[in-house]
Design an enzyme around this catalytic site. Structure first.
Site, short mmCIF file in Angstrom:
data_model
loop_
_atom_site.label_atom_id
_atom_site.label_comp_id
_atom_site.label_asym_id
_atom_site.label_seq_id
_atom_site.Cartn_x
_atom_site.Cartn_y
_atom_site.Cartn_z
N MET A 126 0.93 -1.23 -0.06
CA MET A 126 0.16 -0.67 0.11
C MET A 126 0.57 1.24 -0.33
SD MET A 126 -3.33 0.89 2.43
CE MET A 126 -3.49 -0.80 2.93
N GLU A 245 -9.30 -3.50 10.25
CA GLU A 245 -7.50 -2.86 10.64
C GLU A 245 -7.50 -2.07 11.32
OE1 GLU A 245 -4.18 -1.17 7.79
OE2 GLU A 245 -5.71 -2.44 6.91
N ARG A 246 -8.35 -1.35 11.21
CA ARG A 246 -7.79 0.15 12.89
C ARG A 246 -8.28 -0.40 13.78
NH1 ARG A 246 -9.35 5.16 8.28
NH2 ARG A 246 -7.36 4.84 7.78
N GLY A 343 16.02 2.15 36.34
CA GLY A 343 17.02 1.53 35.44
C GLY A 343 16.59 0.69 34.90
#
Length: 380
Positions: A126, A245-246, A343
Site C-alpha cells: 500500500m 484493520e484499525r 533503570g
C-alpha cells in the site's frame, strides 16, 4: 473491574490453545527471530494448523468459518505474549478479508485454502516512498496490455515483505482524474518476473516482523488478477476493510497495555526502594490506578466495537476512535510503566523495554493518528 461478556466458552477454549502454542513454540525463540528479522515459515504453518490464520475464512475455502471474535483472541494473545514478530498474522488476516469479501470464486479457491494453512503468506503493498496516508496519490501504475496488466512502481514498509508469496498491490489502473475511481487492488505472485524485495528494513522496533520495500518493474499479470475482476473498485474495497484493520490495531494496543500493566504491578510488588515495595508508595499506586482505569475504559470500548463488527454496524469513525485512543494509551502505559521499573526498565531483558521499542509504530501504521483525529472530527 468490569467483567468481559463478549466471549463464549469456545472462544476461551481457543484462547487456551493459542496461548499454549505461543508460550511453548514461539516465546522461547522470539529473540532469535529478532536477530533473523523474520519468523520461520514453519511457525506460520503450525499456526495455520491451529486455526490462528484466517479463522473467519469460510470452510468451503479451507478456513474454519468462525466469527471475528476468534481473530480478536489471536490478536490479544500475540500482544499479551509480547511476540511482535507475529503481528504479520494480522496483515495476513486482512488480506484474507479482501479475498473473502471481494474476490471472485476462482480467486478464493486459488488462494484462501493455502493462506488458511500457512502455505501461502500474504502482504499488502500500500504505502509508497512518497505517499503515506493519501492512498489516492499512489504512483504505482498498472497499464493494460492485451489481456495483461504491466505494473511499475515501488512500495515501502511492507509487513511480511520477506516471507510473502502473495501481494495485494494498490495501483492506478485508470486515468479518469477522479482519484478513487482509478485505484484497483491486484493480486501479484511474489515470484513473478520483475518483482523484487529489498533487504529487511532497519526499524526502531518490531525486529522479528519482516518488513521490506517491494519493487515492480514491468511485472506482467493477467487482468483476471484484479481483485473481484473489476478495475476501479480498489479504493472502495480498501475503505470497507479499514474499519476492521484499525479496530484490530486498537485491540492489540489494549491487550499489550494490559500485559505491561500486569507485569509492572508484579514488579512493583517485588522491587523494594527505601526498604519497602515500590507499590506501597502512594505515587506508584495512584499512577497504576489511573492506568488501570484507562485500560478498562479502552477494553470496554473495543469490546463494544467488536459487537458492532459482528452486527456489521461498525462505522469508520468509531474504528478510527478505537485506534486513536488505544494506541495513544499504549504509549502512555509503556512510558509510565518503564519509569516505575527505574533503570531496569531500560534493559531489554525486561518486557517493558521491548514494548517501549515496539509500541510507537502503532500510532503510525493503519493510518497515522493525526488522520484518525481528522476522521473523528468529521462527526463533530
Amino acid at each position: 473491574m468490569i467483567p468481559r461478556t463478549l466471549f463464549e466458552p469456545e472462544h476461551e477454549a481457543f484462547r487456551h490453545t493459542v496461548r499454549r502454542f505461543l508460550d511453548e513454540a514461539c516465546a522461547p525463540f522470539h529473540e532469535q527471530w529478532e536477530e533473523d528479522q523474520r519468523v520461520p515459515r514453519e511457525i506460520w504453518q503450525r499456526a495455520g494448523a491451529l486455526g490462528m490464520l484466517n479463522a473467519t475464512t469460510p470452510e468451503a475455502y479451507g478456513g474454519l468459518g468462525l466469527d471475528r471474535r476468534f481473530s480478536m483472541v489471536a490478536v490479544e494473545e500475540v500482544a499479551r505474549a509480547g511476540l511482535s514478530g507475529l503481528s504479520g498474522f494480522n496483515v495476513h488476516d486482512i488480506c484474507a478479508g479482501y479475498l473473502i469479501n471481494f474476490g471472485t470464486e476462482a480467486q478464493k479457491l486459488e488462494w484462501l485454502p493455502r493462506m488458511a494453512s500457512g502455505e501461502v503468506i500474504a502482504a499488502v503493498a500500500m504505502t509508497e516512498p512518497d505517499t503515506g496516508s493519501d492512498l489516492q496519490a499512489v504512483k504505482t501504475r498498472a497499464v493494460l496490455d492485451g489481456d495483461d496488466y504491466l505494473i511499475n512502481g515501488a512500495k515501502t514498509f511492507i509487513s511480511n515483505g520477506t516471507n510473502c508469496d502473495l501481494i495485494v498491490v494498490i495501483a492506478k489502473t485508470g486515468n479518469s482524474g477522479k482519484g478513487s475511481r482509478d485505484i484497483s487492488l491486484i493480486l501479484v505472485e511474489a515470484d513473478r518476473t520483475g518483482v523484487s524485495k529489498s533487504r529487511p528494513l532497519r526499524k526502531v522496533g518490531l525486529h522479528a516482523q519482516d518488513t521490506t520495500m517491494l519493487f515492480f518493474q514491468d511485472v506482467r499479470v493477467p487482468r483476471v488478477n484484479v481483485l473481484g475482476a473489476e478495475p476501479g473498485q480498489g479504493f472502495y474495497q480498501l475503505m470497507k476493510e479499514l474499519a476492521w484493520e484499525r479496530l484490530s490495531i486498537g485491540i492489540l494496543a489494549i491487550a499489550a497495555s494490559q500485559a505491561v500493566l500486569e507485569q509492572t504491578i508484579a514488579y512493583t510488588r517485588e522491587r523494594k526502594v527505601f526498604a519497602k515495595p515500590i507499590i506501597e508508595f502512594q505515587n506508584s499506586r495512584f499512577k497504576l490506578a489511573e492506568l488501570k482505569t484507562e485500560v478498562v475504559i479502552g477494553q470496554t470500548y473495543t469490546d463494544r466495537c467488536m459487537e458492532l463488527i459482528l452486527a456489521h454496524e461498525l462505522s469508520p469513525q468509531a474504528a478510527a476512535a478505537a485506534k486513536l485512543w488505544c494506541t495513544e494509551l499504549y504509549s502512555k502505559v509503556v512510558d509510565q510503566c518503564l519509569q516505575l521499573h527505574g533503570g531496569n526498565g531500560y534493559m531489554l531483558e525486561y518486557p517493558v523495554a521491548r514494548h517501549y521499542l515496539d509500541s510507537r509504530v502503532n500510532r503510525i501504521y493503519g493510518g497515522a493518528n493525526d488522520i484518525m483525529r481528522e476522521l473523528v472530527a468529521r462527526t463533530l
